[in-house]
Design a protein around this motif. Sequence first.
Motif, PDB file in Angstrom:
ATOM      1  N   ARG A  52      27.329  44.813  35.332  1.00 35.52           N
ATOM      2  CA  ARG A  52      25.896  44.957  36.224  1.00 35.52           C
ATOM      3  C   ARG A  52      24.965  45.249  36.327  1.00 35.52           C
ATOM      4  O   ARG A  52      23.914  44.921  35.880  1.00 35.52           O
ATOM      5  N   LEU A  53      24.956  46.898  35.664  1.00 34.86           N
ATOM      6  CA  LEU A  53      23.803  47.465  35.082  1.00 34.86           C
ATOM      7  C   LEU A  53      23.191  47.087  33.865  1.00 34.86           C
ATOM      8  O   LEU A  53      21.748  46.699  34.115  1.00 34.86           O
ATOM      9  N   CYS A  54      24.016  46.944  32.514  1.00 35.47           N
ATOM     10  CA  CYS A  54      23.539  46.000  31.801  1.00 35.47           C
ATOM     11  C   CYS A  54      22.754  44.546  32.042  1.00 35.47           C
ATOM     12  O   CYS A  54      21.429  44.632  31.452  1.00 35.47           O
ATOM     13  N   SER A  55      23.014  44.163  32.656  1.00 36.75           N
ATOM     14  CA  SER A  55      22.535  42.084  33.463  1.00 36.75           C
ATOM     15  C   SER A  55      21.294  42.960  33.613  1.00 36.75           C
ATOM     16  O   SER A  55      20.240  41.659  33.373  1.00 36.75           O
ATOM     17  N   THR A  56      21.581  43.904  34.536  1.00 41.61           N
ATOM     18  CA  THR A  56      20.160  43.930  35.296  1.00 41.61           C
ATOM     19  C   THR A  56      19.165  45.026  34.414  1.00 41.61           C
ATOM     20  O   THR A  56      17.823  44.427  34.166  1.00 41.61           O
ATOM     21  N   PHE A  57      19.249  45.352  33.761  1.00 42.49           N
ATOM     22  CA  PHE A  57      18.572  45.539  32.240  1.00 42.49           C
ATOM     23  C   PHE A  57      18.015  45.231  31.109  1.00 42.49           C
ATOM     24  O   PHE A  57      16.449  44.601  31.323  1.00 42.49           O
ATOM     25  N   ILE A  78      37.946  47.318  27.063  1.00 44.73           N
ATOM     26  CA  ILE A  78      36.633  47.659  27.246  1.00 44.73           C
ATOM     27  C   ILE A  78      35.977  46.361  26.665  1.00 44.73           C
ATOM     28  O   ILE A  78      35.123  45.398  26.202  1.00 44.73           O
ATOM     29  N   MET A  79      37.081  45.743  26.107  1.00 48.86           N
ATOM     30  CA  MET A  79      37.085  44.206  25.468  1.00 48.86           C
ATOM     31  C   MET A  79      36.778  43.079  26.274  1.00 48.86           C
ATOM     32  O   MET A  79      35.539  41.851  25.924  1.00 48.86           O
ATOM     33  N   THR A  80      37.039  42.985  27.528  1.00 48.01           N
ATOM     34  CA  THR A  80      37.262  42.191  28.298  1.00 48.01           C
ATOM     35  C   THR A  80      35.504  42.546  29.424  1.00 48.01           C
ATOM     36  O   THR A  80      34.594  41.666  29.308  1.00 48.01           O
ATOM     37  N   PHE A  81      35.072  43.707  28.288  1.00 50.19           N
ATOM     38  CA  PHE A  81      33.318  44.623  29.563  1.00 50.19           C
ATOM     39  C   PHE A  81      32.210  43.761  27.961  1.00 50.19           C
ATOM     40  O   PHE A  81      31.081  42.911  28.416  1.00 50.19           O
ATOM     41  N   MET A  85      29.856  41.087  28.372  1.00 52.56           N
ATOM     42  CA  MET A  85      28.350  40.855  28.023  1.00 52.56           C
ATOM     43  C   MET A  85      27.836  39.695  26.944  1.00 52.56           C
ATOM     44  O   MET A  85      26.317  39.316  27.089  1.00 52.56           O
ATOM     45  N   SER A  86      28.623  39.736  26.480  1.00 54.53           N
ATOM     46  CA  SER A  86      28.463  38.505  24.981  1.00 54.53           C
ATOM     47  C   SER A  86      28.433  37.081  25.941  1.00 54.53           C
ATOM     48  O   SER A  86      27.327  35.814  24.868  1.00 54.53           O
ATOM     49  N   ARG A  87      28.044  37.103  27.105  1.00 55.11           N
ATOM     50  CA  ARG A  87      27.189  35.973  27.556  1.00 55.11           C
ATOM     51  C   ARG A  87      26.280  35.201  27.763  1.00 55.11           C
ATOM     52  O   ARG A  87      25.476  34.076  28.198  1.00 55.11           O
ATOM     53  N   GLN A  88      25.853  36.228  27.634  1.00 54.72           N
ATOM     54  CA  GLN A  88      24.542  36.276  27.492  1.00 54.72           C
ATOM     55  C   GLN A  88      23.375  37.352  26.585  1.00 54.72           C
ATOM     56  O   GLN A  88      24.123  38.456  25.995  1.00 54.72           O
ATOM     57  N   PRO A  89      21.805  36.187  26.054  1.00 48.12           N
ATOM     58  CA  PRO A  89      22.229  37.728  25.104  1.00 48.12           C
ATOM     59  C   PRO A  89      20.963  38.513  25.866  1.00 48.12           C
ATOM     60  O   PRO A  89      20.744  38.618  26.529  1.00 48.12           O
ATOM     61  N   PRO A  90      21.466  40.093  24.969  1.00 45.68           N
ATOM     62  CA  PRO A  90      21.550  40.361  23.723  1.00 45.68           C
ATOM     63  C   PRO A  90      23.295  40.810  23.615  1.00 45.68           C
ATOM     64  O   PRO A  90      23.767  40.958  24.774  1.00 45.68           O
ATOM     65  N   ALA A  91      23.787  39.915  22.972  1.00 44.67           N
ATOM     66  CA  ALA A  91      25.345  40.440  22.583  1.00 44.67           C
ATOM     67  C   ALA A  91      25.341  42.004  22.139  1.00 44.67           C
ATOM     68  O   ALA A  91      25.023  42.368  21.089  1.00 44.67           O
ATOM     69  N   PRO A 114      31.955  42.768  20.354  1.00 40.07           N
ATOM     70  CA  PRO A 114      30.730  43.003  19.853  1.00 40.07           C
ATOM     71  C   PRO A 114      29.967  42.583  18.488  1.00 40.07           C
ATOM     72  O   PRO A 114      30.896  42.549  18.008  1.00 40.07           O
ATOM     73  N   LYS A 115      28.657  43.008  18.797  1.00 42.84           N
ATOM     74  CA  LYS A 115      28.039  42.329  16.852  1.00 42.84           C
ATOM     75  C   LYS A 115      27.825  43.317  16.319  1.00 42.84           C
ATOM     76  O   LYS A 115      26.882  44.695  17.089  1.00 42.84           O
ATOM     77  N   GLY A 116      26.915  43.950  15.362  1.00 42.85           N
ATOM     78  CA  GLY A 116      26.488  45.015  14.119  1.00 42.85           C
ATOM     79  C   GLY A 116      27.841  46.091  14.675  1.00 42.85           C
ATOM     80  O   GLY A 116      27.412  47.404  14.645  1.00 42.85           O
TER      81      GLY A 116
END
Length: 117
Positions: A52-57, A78-81, A85-91, A114-116
């Motif tokens: 939720r925090l990351c999506s807000t940012f 953590i892979m669930t997270f 999070m990969s559902r929206q940019p940025p991954a 995750p990427k990178g």
Amino acid sequence: MTVPLIDPFARAITYLRVSVTDRCDFRCVYCMAENMQFLPKKELLTLEELDRLCSTFVGMGVQKLRITGGEPLVRRDIMTFFNGMSRQPPAPSAPWIGCSATCRFTRENQRRGPKGI
């Protein structure tokens, strides 16, 4: 329209580092005190709260998420997270993954997560 995040030098904030754990299998002297005291697990944000925090940012203009905190992959589920999070940019990206966590990080999860790394 959301007002972009601006730092004290009038620069747009587009990069966010998110620490998902304070645990690490390494004991590097530059980041761990001699008598390190970890946060009680109940005081850490849940993965849902971090999402939720990351999506807000991201909604406020953040274009790059860097997942950090000791070894991010030692955080349970953590892979669930990452998958969420990969559902929206940025991954999200995890800049440095330690030896013990890398052994558990499969190619299948890397393609979905995750990427990178």
